[in-house]
Design an enzyme around this catalytic site. Structure first.
Site, PDB file in Angstrom:
ATOM      1  N   ASN A 124      37.217  33.090  37.284  1.00 47.26           N
ATOM      2  CA  ASN A 124      36.542  34.286  37.818  1.00 47.26           C
ATOM      3  C   ASN A 124      35.202  34.492  37.125  1.00 47.26           C
ATOM      4  O   ASN A 124      34.207  34.822  37.760  1.00 47.26           O
ATOM      5  CB  ASN A 124      37.429  35.525  37.644  1.00 47.26           C
ATOM      6  CG  ASN A 124      38.415  35.681  38.785  1.00 47.26           C
ATOM      7  OD1 ASN A 124      38.023  35.953  39.902  1.00 47.26           O
ATOM      8  ND2 ASN A 124      39.687  35.468  38.502  1.00 47.26           N
TER       9      ASN A 124
ATOM     10  N   GLY B 269      39.052  31.102  32.964  1.00 46.93           N
ATOM     11  CA  GLY B 269      37.724  31.675  33.180  1.00 46.93           C
ATOM     12  C   GLY B 269      37.102  31.329  34.519  1.00 46.93           C
ATOM     13  O   GLY B 269      35.872  31.348  34.653  1.00 46.93           O
TER      14      GLY B 269
ATOM     15  N   HIS C  74      42.722  41.948  39.348  1.00 47.81           N
ATOM     16  CA  HIS C  74      44.177  41.756  39.288  1.00 47.81           C
ATOM     17  C   HIS C  74      44.606  40.986  40.541  1.00 47.81           C
ATOM     18  O   HIS C  74      44.153  41.313  41.645  1.00 47.81           O
ATOM     19  CB  HIS C  74      44.866  43.134  39.239  1.00 47.81           C
ATOM     20  CG  HIS C  74      46.347  43.054  39.153  1.00 47.81           C
ATOM     21  ND1 HIS C  74      47.005  42.798  37.961  1.00 47.81           N
ATOM     22  CD2 HIS C  74      47.301  43.170  40.101  1.00 47.81           C
ATOM     23  CE1 HIS C  74      48.311  42.774  38.195  1.00 47.81           C
ATOM     24  NE2 HIS C  74      48.512  42.994  39.470  1.00 47.81           N
TER      25      HIS C  74
HETATM   26  C1  GRF Z   1      43.275  35.866  37.695  1.00 46.48           C
HETATM   27  O1  GRF Z   1      44.324  35.701  38.603  1.00 46.48           O
HETATM   28  C2  GRF Z   1      43.027  37.338  37.441  1.00 46.48           C
HETATM   29  O2  GRF Z   1      43.309  38.138  38.521  1.00 46.48           O
HETATM   30  C3  GRF Z   1      43.984  37.650  36.342  1.00 46.48           C
HETATM   31  O3  GRF Z   1      44.034  36.493  35.552  1.00 46.48           O
HETATM   32  C4  GRF Z   1      43.661  35.353  36.330  1.00 46.48           C
HETATM   33  C5  GRF Z   1      42.512  34.716  35.617  1.00 46.48           C
HETATM   34  O4  GRF Z   1      42.113  33.511  36.173  1.00 46.48           O
HETATM   35  N1  GRF Z   1      43.623  38.865  35.660  1.00 46.48           N
HETATM   36  P1  GRF Z   1      40.775  32.865  35.618  1.00 46.48           P
HETATM   37  O5  GRF Z   1      40.908  32.778  34.104  1.00 46.48           O
HETATM   38  O6  GRF Z   1      39.648  33.754  36.028  1.00 46.48           O
HETATM   39  O7  GRF Z   1      40.706  31.501  36.219  1.00 46.48           O
END
Ligand code: GRF
Length: 197
Positions: free
Chosen positions: A13, A11, A108
């Site tokens: 992001n 999580g 992505h």
């Molecule tokens: C990120 O690399 C995103 O692009 C992909 O999954 C990963 C998630 O990372 N869809 P986080 O859970 O946000 O740390």
């Protein structure tokens, strides 16, 4: 703008977007977090942030249609108007997509349409980029539709692949860019610079 998150793992992001809301950089409120993984960092982060959070998965709702409807109910109960996928490893159901048409976003860790699609996630993306000898990689924010990594691309950021890169070094560099790109793209949506249908 009320943001609802779907996340499966760490999580980071999601946290970057929440931090931007808290700092006033985004004119948005993080209102609910849903995870299919009861042990996810995303749920832990939501609890730390005092954001309502729910574990909804095939364990809580064995029927996929029930799960889809429950996800929609929770999002609607919290007045969500933009759904943010942040490392969500499940396909978004048809009821969710129909309820929030053009308003479900994903990030992505690669330059779509390359290195995307079913099974192409996380480390695998960076391994494929290195195996292909690509000189550039990056991150993509796109609208989610019924096919993995397929919907309209809203924004991309690029980074050079160095000869010394491994999947791990690339993953770290791209993830840092993702945080910035996701916040910036949501901000452009809120400002009307990017129009969602
Ligand atoms: C990120 O690399 C995103 O692009 C992909 O999954 C990963 C998630 O990372 N869809 P986080 O859970 O946000 O740390």
């Amino acid at each position: 703008m009320n943001l609802g998150f779907l996340a499966s793992h760490n999580g980071s992001n999601m946290q970057a977007v929440i931090d931007a809301c808290r700092a006033g950089r985004l004119a948005a409120s993080p209102v609910v977090v849903i995870s299919n993984n009861v042990d996810s960092g995303a749920l832990e982060r939501a609890r730390n942030e005092r954001i309502p959070c729910f574990h909804l998965s095939g364990r809580t709702h064995p029927d996929p249609g029930d799960l889809d409807r429950e996800i929609v109910d929770v999002l609607l109960e919290h007045d969500v108007n933009l759904v943010i996928l942040a490392g969500y490893m499940k396909k978004v159901g048809p009821v969710t997509l129909a309820t929030f048409p053009g308003h479900v976003l994903n990030i992505h860790p690669g330059l779509l349409p390359d290195f995307g699609g079913r099974g192409m996630y996380g480390r695998r993306v960076h391994e494929a980029v290195l195996a292909a000898g690509a000189g550039t990689t990056g991150a993509t924010v796109h609208v989610v539709d019924a096919i993995y990594d397929n919907g309209p691309i809203l924004a991309q950021t690029k980074v050079e692949v160095k000869k010394t890169d491994t999947a791990d070094t690339l993953a770290r560099r791209v993830l840092a860019l993702e945080h910035e790109l996701y916040v910036e793209t949501i901000d452009r949506i809120i400002r009307g610079e990017i129009k969602l249908t």
